[in-house]
Structures are given as structure tokens and as C-alpha cells.
Design an enzyme around this catalytic site. Structure first.
Site, short mmCIF file in Angstrom:
data_model
loop_
_atom_site.label_atom_id
_atom_site.label_comp_id
_atom_site.label_asym_id
_atom_site.label_seq_id
_atom_site.Cartn_x
_atom_site.Cartn_y
_atom_site.Cartn_z
N SER A 207 48.59 37.63 44.03
CA SER A 207 47.82 37.20 45.19
C SER A 207 48.68 37.11 46.46
O SER A 207 48.17 37.10 47.56
CB SER A 207 47.19 35.85 44.91
OG SER A 207 48.18 34.97 44.49
N LYS A 208 49.99 37.07 46.27
CA LYS A 208 50.87 36.93 47.45
C LYS A 208 50.77 38.13 48.39
O LYS A 208 50.65 37.97 49.57
CB LYS A 208 52.33 36.76 47.01
CG LYS A 208 52.60 35.38 46.45
CD LYS A 208 53.36 34.52 47.46
CE LYS A 208 53.32 33.05 47.13
NZ LYS A 208 54.00 32.73 45.88
N ARG A 209 50.84 39.34 47.81
CA ARG A 209 50.85 40.48 48.71
C ARG A 209 49.52 41.20 48.81
O ARG A 209 49.22 41.84 49.79
CB ARG A 209 51.96 41.46 48.32
CG ARG A 209 53.28 40.99 48.91
CD ARG A 209 54.38 41.98 48.72
NE ARG A 209 53.99 43.36 48.97
CZ ARG A 209 54.52 44.38 48.32
NH1 ARG A 209 55.42 44.18 47.42
NH2 ARG A 209 54.14 45.61 48.60
#
Ligand code: GLU
Length: 545
Positions: A286-288
């Protein structure tokens, strides 16, 4: 029996060190002929379906279909405080959109229902009672305050916080007394202290002494609801789940689950934990990748089969990995016949974000080879066009014709990734007239006359010749006969046909716009140029007076 190369994993106490020992072991095939495969996807309705959940659901579904088994959707809603009101319906909708239709589910029902844990409370109470009666569980009256103090003290001493099992030591009389007085309580399960080993069908042997890290776990909360661990085990047993395929984050809990199975005297299912999905650089997904909810891919015009192929493309698990490098779209049926737990990688799998667009394009191209699917695409595009442009559409009766949209689709299939690309900046000219302000400032009679001539020339071409190759040579001849620089002519035409400085070739644009739309764009440019000229002349006259 097959001889398999598997890994052994030991989870050591507080340090939770994973030690992998490679060995050969006799591995009894998961596809054991006489075992009826029943698997489940068991989300908690605390949020929406994201890529990780989709992968778990999908692998369960593929495994079930590949073994003639059943795929069950069970909603684990025992943590009432974290429930998101519409999450359950949306989860099931997203699954169905992805083609992962459950055989049994809360909305579909089935022989093993109910499929919402909150509707199974009497079953859990009965089972808790069994463990209490057999001495495998006990009532705990510790207050939140005491538990909090324990936690803080452990943290102060840099130890893993865990319950100290104090209420194990209460006598029968003390317990009865407290129950009579109506003291709030929960029920805890007595953990056995020893190294429990199970065979993970993906990771090999996993050994772990759960008491090194945990005190006796709560199985029935003060509010009368079971905890996840307990309800999960009870349901997997009563729903006759044969294989549990779930994210590797649950592997650490599995020994605890096995201890529960043992306490009941039940045979546990087989476990296969699926490795984490990561970004290409190993960071959390989900970070990038931003919003990784299935719903948002759906909204952004990703086809379900493209998303399915994207998710199954990382981490192994399919015999197609041997196929070579050329990517293609596999149907769910093909994927299920290729899916094999033994082919799953045990290390985390990395999703390449760019590949999603590639899969979406491949899926669009695949759909365009099928009459029915093409017809559905055409309808979808009509919807997108009317939603996007409303009454700005150039010539609704012409542009919204099925045949026209179909030919635009066929033409654009190598240029676009999503249907919505067809209304984005550099292809919007297909549907709306370019703005007059984008016309270059050419007011001299030469160009106006030239355009009028060109328009006349184009209107004489038979419809069947209104194709790229023919138009290209016509434009070349037209330019050379009038000593116009071909490049300049193209720049002018591109601008008045599309308002773009670059993009598809001019002859190609003309072909796809068709003779009527091409003529009407040239004519409207002529009209603009004429009115500009008139205005200039009037200004000249005014200043002469
Ligand atoms: N309810 C758990 C979850 O949401 C299910 C874990 C399992 O499959 O056992 O992930």
C-alpha cells in the site's frame, strides 16, 4: 507419496527466529484422491477487499475448482467494534466481479451455514462449554486494569507482554462464587508448553512453542463473542474445511489453532500459508501503489481478468511459469487447472505495478476477439462518452453508432490500456470538436483557399478509399502540386482535426474520424478562418476611415 524438497522452519520463543533447514521429506500429496476439498475465504468485515485479500480468495477458489471442491465465503464478524457497515456486501460484490463466485456464502446459503460468525454464537458457547468441562479452558476474572498493569510492567522490563495465567489457579469454589456474584469474566484456553510442529504445504515444517510468547489466550470475550482464533477453529471444523490457505501473517497463530484442535480431539485441516505481496523494492504494497482496494481498480477501468492475471503473475504457483516469457491472459479455468500449491514460492512475491496496464491491454485485446464481449465494451464506451462529454459530443447520432465505436476500439487497442483512455486528453478529439482557440493563427487567403480546395478534394473520395494509405498519398500529392511544405500541411491539419500538437498520424486520424467528421472539422476551421479574415478587414477599413 512423492519425495519433495521442502523447508523446515522453527519459530524460536521470544526471538521468533526463523530457521530454515533444507531437507528431503516424504510429502503426501495435497491432492489425495479421497479427500473432498473444501476451502474458505474468511475476511473480517472491517474494511474493503484489497489486493492481498483478493489473492487469498483467488487462490482458495482456484484450488477448490482445480480439485472439484467447494469454495466457501465466511464472514468473521466477531469483533463487533471494528465492523464497517457495508463492508460485507461490498466484499462479496468485489469477489463476484472478479469471477470468484462462492459456492456457499452468507447471501447464497449452504448446508454448513449460517456463514456469518455473529449468527453462530450458540455453537461457540456449546464448544466453549466442552473445553471448560474437559479442563482445557477456564474462566478469567482479571480486570482490564490488571491486564494493563501486567502489560506495562512487561514493557518496562523489556519483555514480551503476556497474560500471567493467574486465573488458572482459581479453585472451583472461587470460580462458582465469582460467577454467582456476576463478576465480568472471559474464558481462556490453557496452552500446552511444548514445541508443536505442523507441515505447511508452502513453507514445509513449522515448529513453535507458543507459550514462549503468549499467555493463555482468550477464546470467549466478556461480551459473549468468541475471539477470532476460537471461532475460526470451530468453524473450520464444523464447515469441514479440508485446507486452510491464508496469508503468512497467520502462520504464527497456527500452532495455537492446532492446540485447540487437539483439545477438542479434532483432526486439523491442512495449512498452506501464502507469502506476502510486496512492491518491487520490497516495501509494503500500500505504500507505493496507493489505493489497493479492488473497488478502486474497478472504478479506474481495470478489467477483472486483468487484475486476476496481475495478482497471479507474481509469486509462482502456476505451471504456466514454464511457458516462456510472452505474457497472455489466462481464464480462471486455465488458472485453476494450472494452480499447484507445490509451485508457490515461499519468499515474498513482488508485484510490478506497470504490468497491470499491460494485462489490461491484453485483456481488452482478448475481449475484442469475442463478439459478445465486444458488444458489451461498445455499450460501456457509450456510457463513458455520455457521462464524460454529455452534450459536447460532436455528432451524437454518428459517434454513438455501435459500428463506429467498434472501429474506434479496434483501431485503438494497441494505443490504450483502459477504456477511459479513449476520452483522455490525446484521444478526446475522437468525440468532441477541438476548440477554436487551438487553431493556429493563419488568416491569409492562401491557407483559407487551400483548405477549401482540400476539403473539396476529400469529399470526392469514395467512402471505401477513405483509408490511411490512400489519404496519405493524396495529401502528399496535394502538397507537392501546390508547393506547400508537407510538414506544414500536416501541422495545420493535425491541429484543426484534433487540437493536438502530436498524436496519431494525420491520415490515420482522418480514417478513424471518417469522411463526415473530417469534412465537418475542416469546414468549421474554414468558417473560423473566414470570420477572422472578415474581422481583420473590418478593422483595416475602420482604421482607414
Ligand atoms: N478473519 C481473518 C482475516 O480477516 C481470517 C484469517 C484466516 O483465514 O484464518 O484475515
Amino acid at each position: 507419496m512423492k519425495i519433495m524438497f521442502r523447508r523446515n522452519i522453527c519459530l524460536f520463543g521470544n526471538l521468533s527466529v526463523l530457521v530454515r533447514v533444507y531437507n528431503f521429506k516424504a510429502f503426501s500429496s495435497t491432492e489425495s484422491a479421497n479427500c473432498k476439498v473444501r476451502v474458505r475465504f474468511a475476511p473480517s468485515p472491517t474494511g474493503y477487499l484489497h489486493l492481498g485479500g483478493l489473492r487469498t480468495a483467488l487462490y482458495n477458489y482456484l484450488f477448490a475448482k482445480g480439485h472439484n471442491g467447494a469454495f466457501v465465503l465466511r464472514i468473521e464478524d466477531t469483533d463487533q467494534s471494528r465492523i464497517v457497515p457495508d463492508a460485507m456486501e461490498r466484499l462479496e460484490n468485489d469477489l463476484i466481479w472478479a469471477g470468484i463466485e462462492p459456492d456457499e456464502s452468507p447471501s447464497k446459503g449452504g448446508l454448513y451455514g449460517p456463514y456469518n460468525q455473529s449468527d453462530r454464537l450458540p455453537l461457540y458457547s456449546d464448544q466453549v462449554k466442552k473445553l471448560l468441562d474437559s479442563g482445557s479452558a477456564y474462566h478469567c476474572f482479571c480486570s482490564d486494569r490488571r491486564l494493563d498493569l501486567l502489560r506495562r510492567e512487561a514493557l518496562r522490563l523489556r519483555q514480551v507482554p503476556r497474560y500471567d495465567n493467574r486465573c488458572r489457579g482459581l479453585s472451583q469454589e472461587e470460580v462458582q462464587d465469582k460467577l454467582k456474584r456476576g463478576e465480568p469474566h472471559c474464558v481462556r484456553f490453557k496452552l500446552e508448553s511444548h514445541v508443536e510442529t505442523f507441515t505447511d504445504l508452502v513453507y514445509g515444517n513449522v515448529s513453535y512453542d507458543v507459550t514462549q510468547n503468549e499467555g493463555d489466550p482468550v477464546i470467549m470475550k466478556t461480551d459473549g463473542f468468541p475471539t477470532y482464533h476460537f471461532a475460526n477453529v470451530v468453524d473450520d471444523h464444523f464447515m469441514e474445511i479440508s485446507h486452510v490457505l491464508r496469508g503468512v501473517e497467520w502462520q504464527i497463530s497456527t500452532t495455537k489453532h492446532i492446540l485447540l484442535y487437539k483439545a477438542f480431539g479434532w483432526e486439523p485441516p491442512q495449512f498452506a500459508h501464502l507469502p506476502l505481496i510486496m512492491n518491487p523494492d520490497g516495501t509494503k504494497l500500500s505504500k507505493r501503489q496507493g489505493d489497493i482496494r479492488v473497488e478502486s481498480y474497478r472504478r479506474d477501468g481495470i478489467f477483472s481478468l486483468a487484475l486476476v492475471n496481475f495478482v497471479t503473475n507474481a509469486g509462482g504457483g502456476f505451471s504456466r511459469d514454464m511457458d516462456g516469457v510472452k505474457p497472455r491472459i489466462y481464464s480462471l479455468q486455465e488458472l485453476s487447472s494450472q494452480f499447484d500449491l507445490k509451485r508457490l514460492n515461499a519468499h515474498s512475491c513482488r508485484l510490478m505495478p506497470d504490468r497491470l496496464d499491460e494485462f489490461n491491454r491484453l485483456e481488452l485485446q482478448r475481449q475484442l476477439t469475442d463478439e459478445k464481449e465486444t458488444a458489451a465494451l461498445v455499450q460501456r464506451i457509450k456510457q463513458i462518452l455520455t457521462e464524460t462529454f454529455q452534450d459536447k459530443l460532436e455528432n451524437q447520432s454518428l459517434l454513438l453508432q455501435d459500428d463506429h465505436i467498434r472501429s474506434v476500439l479496434l483501431w485503438s487497442q494497441k494505443r490504450i490500456h483502459r477504456l477511459t483512455d479513449l476520452v483522455e486528453r490525446n484521444l478526446a478529439f475522437l468525440w468532441v470538436l477541438p476548440s477554436v482557440s487551438s487553431l493556429p493563427d493563419i488568416v491569409n487567403d492562401d491557407k483559407l483557399g487551400m483548405l477549401m480546395e482540400l476539403n473539396e478534394c476529400l469529399t470526392k473520395i469514395p467512402k471505401s478509399d477513405f483509408v490511411k494509405e490512400h489519404l496519405k498519398s493524396l495529401l502528399r500529392d496535394f502538397a507537392s502540386q501546390r508547393s506547400i511544405q508537407f510538414g506544414q500541411l500536416m501541422k495545420l491539419l493535425r491541429s484543426l482535426l484534433s487540437g493536438l500538437k502530436e498524436g496519431p498520424g494525420v491520415a490515420e486520424m482522418m480514417e478513424i474520424l471518417g469522411p463526415d467528421s473530417t469534412a465537418s472539422r475542416i469546414e468549421s476551421a474554414i468558417a473560423v478562418l473566414k470570420s477572422r479574415r472578415e474581422k481583420t478587414e473590418m478593422c483595416k477599413q475602420d482604421s482607414a476611415v
